[in-house]
Design a protein around this motif. Structure first.
Motif, mmCIF file in Angstrom:
data_model
loop_
_atom_site.group_PDB
_atom_site.id
_atom_site.type_symbol
_atom_site.label_atom_id
_atom_site.label_comp_id
_atom_site.label_asym_id
_atom_site.label_seq_id
_atom_site.Cartn_x
_atom_site.Cartn_y
_atom_site.Cartn_z
ATOM 1 N N SER B 174 -19.337 -2.101 -7.429
ATOM 2 C CA SER B 174 -18.226 -1.940 -6.492
ATOM 3 C C SER B 174 -18.615 -2.307 -5.055
ATOM 4 O O SER B 174 -17.798 -2.813 -4.295
ATOM 5 C CB SER B 174 -17.659 -0.524 -6.564
ATOM 6 O OG SER B 174 -18.625 0.402 -6.160
ATOM 7 N N ILE B 178 -17.198 -5.749 -1.994
ATOM 8 C CA ILE B 178 -16.657 -5.623 -0.634
ATOM 9 C C ILE B 178 -16.838 -6.933 0.129
ATOM 10 O O ILE B 178 -17.911 -7.529 0.120
ATOM 11 C CB ILE B 178 -17.374 -4.493 0.140
ATOM 12 C CG1 ILE B 178 -17.105 -3.147 -0.516
ATOM 13 C CG2 ILE B 178 -16.916 -4.460 1.590
ATOM 14 C CD1 ILE B 178 -17.824 -2.008 0.154
ATOM 15 N N THR B 201 -16.741 1.290 3.823
ATOM 16 C CA THR B 201 -17.530 1.144 2.593
ATOM 17 C C THR B 201 -17.199 2.231 1.573
ATOM 18 O O THR B 201 -16.886 1.931 0.425
ATOM 19 C CB THR B 201 -19.034 1.178 2.922
ATOM 20 O OG1 THR B 201 -19.263 0.354 4.048
ATOM 21 C CG2 THR B 201 -19.844 0.667 1.759
ATOM 22 N N LEU B 204 -13.656 2.028 -0.023
ATOM 23 C CA LEU B 204 -13.510 0.854 -0.885
ATOM 24 C C LEU B 204 -14.334 0.969 -2.168
ATOM 25 O O LEU B 204 -14.021 0.342 -3.169
ATOM 26 C CB LEU B 204 -13.921 -0.422 -0.138
ATOM 27 C CG LEU B 204 -12.888 -0.975 0.847
ATOM 28 C CD1 LEU B 204 -13.451 -2.196 1.553
ATOM 29 C CD2 LEU B 204 -11.595 -1.325 0.141
ATOM 30 N N THR B 205 -15.403 1.784 -2.127
ATOM 31 C CA THR B 205 -16.238 1.878 -3.321
ATOM 32 C C THR B 205 -15.934 3.147 -4.120
ATOM 33 O O THR B 205 -16.673 3.500 -5.022
ATOM 34 C CB THR B 205 -17.730 1.862 -2.965
ATOM 35 O OG1 THR B 205 -17.961 2.855 -1.962
ATOM 36 C CG2 THR B 205 -18.157 0.527 -2.441
ATOM 37 N N ASP B 284 -4.839 0.267 -3.361
ATOM 38 C CA ASP B 284 -5.329 -1.099 -3.219
ATOM 39 C C ASP B 284 -4.180 -2.094 -3.133
ATOM 40 O O ASP B 284 -4.193 -3.004 -2.307
ATOM 41 C CB ASP B 284 -6.203 -1.479 -4.422
ATOM 42 C CG ASP B 284 -7.643 -1.030 -4.222
ATOM 43 O OD1 ASP B 284 -7.895 -0.457 -3.149
ATOM 44 O OD2 ASP B 284 -8.463 -1.229 -5.121
#
Lengths: 255, 286
Positions: B174, B178, B201, B204-205, B284
């Motif tokens: 993941s 990015i 970070t 998004l992960t 998302d």
């Protein structure tokens, strides 16, 4: 910052390999009990070769791992392709069961199979181990193959059908060659899962057929024996060779 | 079970997997479910006397403590793995592309050897006269050897060591995805290291964090041999408890009830995981 990052990564790698390195070094250590280095010896390898029950357990493990991973790969590959190509009653049920099997703690599968074998009065041994290991591996083969199938161009199958190919021919001549890397990966994964399994085997094994993890488990509890170091070193080298070989073969195929 | 339009090949391949899963996964689980409502017999293993006694027995504080202890053990193991693996995965994800496959394989290789054997090797390192103590004494960091074996610390070391790659791999996948331009843009706008980490970070992960968490937490919940070997089985956990009910006390119905409870806990967690993945996905696409 760069050096901090690199050293952090290096430390993690070092720690991951440290226990295996220690084992390998100890397998050549002349001293039996202390951690001190008392000189190089091959005595433990010699002792290992004379330890028939340990060798037998290792052979049994390899046999179970080979057969269970071959059968699991066949069942799983056919299953994954079927789940990908066909709609049928009970498909949702099948998919959920596979998912549940993957996330379940192994002990749950272990005791449930023990219960089944007890209910059917099947004696614990080779066959129960084989069934249990196949059941453990099949979902992982399905997932591995399904990932590959997800990127598969369905129009090729349609084309084959239009040209008059039978279902089996389509599978054998079109689908299988395309998903072969995933099938091999599934086989290797199954092989290592089977070889490494402690928890499920613990419940479905019987005195008639002892496999290595269970043997090592009982030995470690009673005390440390240097022959185990020697055996583990051999097994580690063996797995490395298998892994490198398979990587090499996969690369060749891709070319 | 099948559509009429399916070919013989289709019927065979569906049939094999279907029969296998029903016979060796569904049916056994059903047996456990039924047994959990029965009673331990004096002559036979199981007596057909249905009740909820096994479940009410599990409500005893002694047994609830076992479940709670196992839960905490699995939770701390997962958190430790996350804290150790996250920076590592981030570093790996920013190495040059040609090195990444090799670096990943290097993580997986130790896990192609028996986990039991690796646990056994850990004993050689952390035991009182082991390598770690020898090194620390030699360096003068400690004056008396640490008694690590048969402590909680030893159990955590073993669990984290065994389960770490299951955290590293999803995190790596993941973090790798990015877009570095996002971080550059944030940097240009004046965001510092922590701001970028917390606001870009980590959010998004999140799918990778949750996936890794589940992959460590669930096996940790049912594990028994690592706590047994390294912890000396001082604190009973679910895995050892179920094993004892089946192999030592021969109280299969009670063990089945414990296993059912473990299964329900796991299913609840997986349901939460699914929902959280959906939330992340909808965020998302929004």
């Amino acid at each position: 910052m760069k050096t901090i990052k690199a050293s952090y990564a290096l430390i993690i790698y070092f720690l991951l390999y440290l226990p295996i390195g220690i084992l390998i070094i100890y397998s050549f250590n002349a001293s039996k009990y202390s951690t001190e280095w008392k000189g190089f010896t091959l005595d433990w390898y010699d002792k290992l070769l004379q330890n028939d029950s340990l060798i037998e357990a290792a052979m049994n493990s390899l046999t179970i791992a080979l057969f269970s991973s071959l059968i699991a790969t066949a069942i799983g590959t056919l299953g994954a392709v079927a789940l990908y190509r066909y709609t049928f009653y009970g498909k949702k049920f099948l998919q959920s069961m596979i998912y549940i099997l993957i996330v379940s703690p192994e002990i749950v599968m272990g005791i449930s199979l023990l219960m089944l074998f007890a209910a059917t009065t099947l004696p614990l041994g080779f066959w129960t181990l084989l069934i249990a290991h196949i059941t453990l591996c099949v979902p992982f083969v399905i997932v591995t193959v399904a990932t590959r199938l997800a990127g598969f161009d369905k129009s090729i199958i349609e084309a084959a059908k239009d040209l008059g190919a039978e279902e089996f021919t389509t599978f054998y001549a079109i689908i299988l060659p395309n998903i072969l890397p995933a099938v091999i990966a599934g086989f290797l994964l199954s092989f290592t899962l089977s070889l490494d399994d402690v928890i499920i085997s613990f419940f479905v094994t019987g005195p008639s057929y002892e496999i290595l993890p269970i043997k090592i488990y009982s030995m470690v509890r009673l005390g440390v024996k240097p022959e185990i170091n020697a055996l583990c070193t051999i097994m580690f080298v063996f797995t490395i060779i298998v892994v490198l070989l398979s990587q090499f073969l996969l690369k060749e195929r891709q070319k | 079970m099948l559509n009429n339009s399916l070919s013989r090949f289709a019927i065979v391949s569906i049939g094999i997997i279907f029969v296998w899963i029903v016979l060796f996964a569904f049916l056994p689980q059903l047996l456990v479910f039924i047994a959990s409502f029965l009673t331990k017999g004096s002559q036979q293993m199981i007596e057909f006397e249905g009740n909820l006694e096994n479940y009410t027995r599990l409500a005893d504080p002694i047994y609830l403590k076992i479940f709670w202890d196992s839960f905490v053990l699995a939770l701390i193991t997962a958190l430790l793995c996350l804290v150790i693996a996250y920076p590592f995965a981030a570093i790996l994800a920013r190495t040059s592309v040609q090195w990444r496959p090799i670096l990943l394989i290097l993580i997986i290789i130790p896990f192609w050897t028996s986990s039991l054997v690796r646990t056994y090797a850990l004993i050689a390192i952390i035991k009182t006269k082991g390598l770690l103590n020898a090194l620390l004494l030699w360096l003068g960091i400690i004056s008396a050897p640490l008694e690590l074996m048969y402590t909680e610390t030893a159990v955590f070391i073993g669990m984290v060591y065994t389960l770490l790659p299951f955290m590293i791999l999803p995190l790596f996948a993941s973090i790798e995805k990015i877009d570095p331009r996002l971080l550059e843009a944030a940097g240009d706008l004046g965001a510092g290291f922590w701001n970028k980490l917390v606001k870009i970070t980590i959010p998004l992960t999140m799918p990778g964090i949750i996936a890794g968490f589940m992959l460590v937490f669930l096996p940790a919940l049912g594990m028994f041999y690592i706590p047994d070997l390294l912890g000396g089985a001082k604190n009973l956990i679910i895995g050892s408890f179920i094993r004892n009910q089946f192999l030592t006390f021969r109280d299969w119905p009670f063990g089945s009830a414990a296993s059912m409870l473990l299964t329900f806990l796991m299913l609840a967690l997986v349901a939460v995981y699914y929902r959280s993945q959906k939330v992340v996905e909808s965020k998302d696409s929004a």
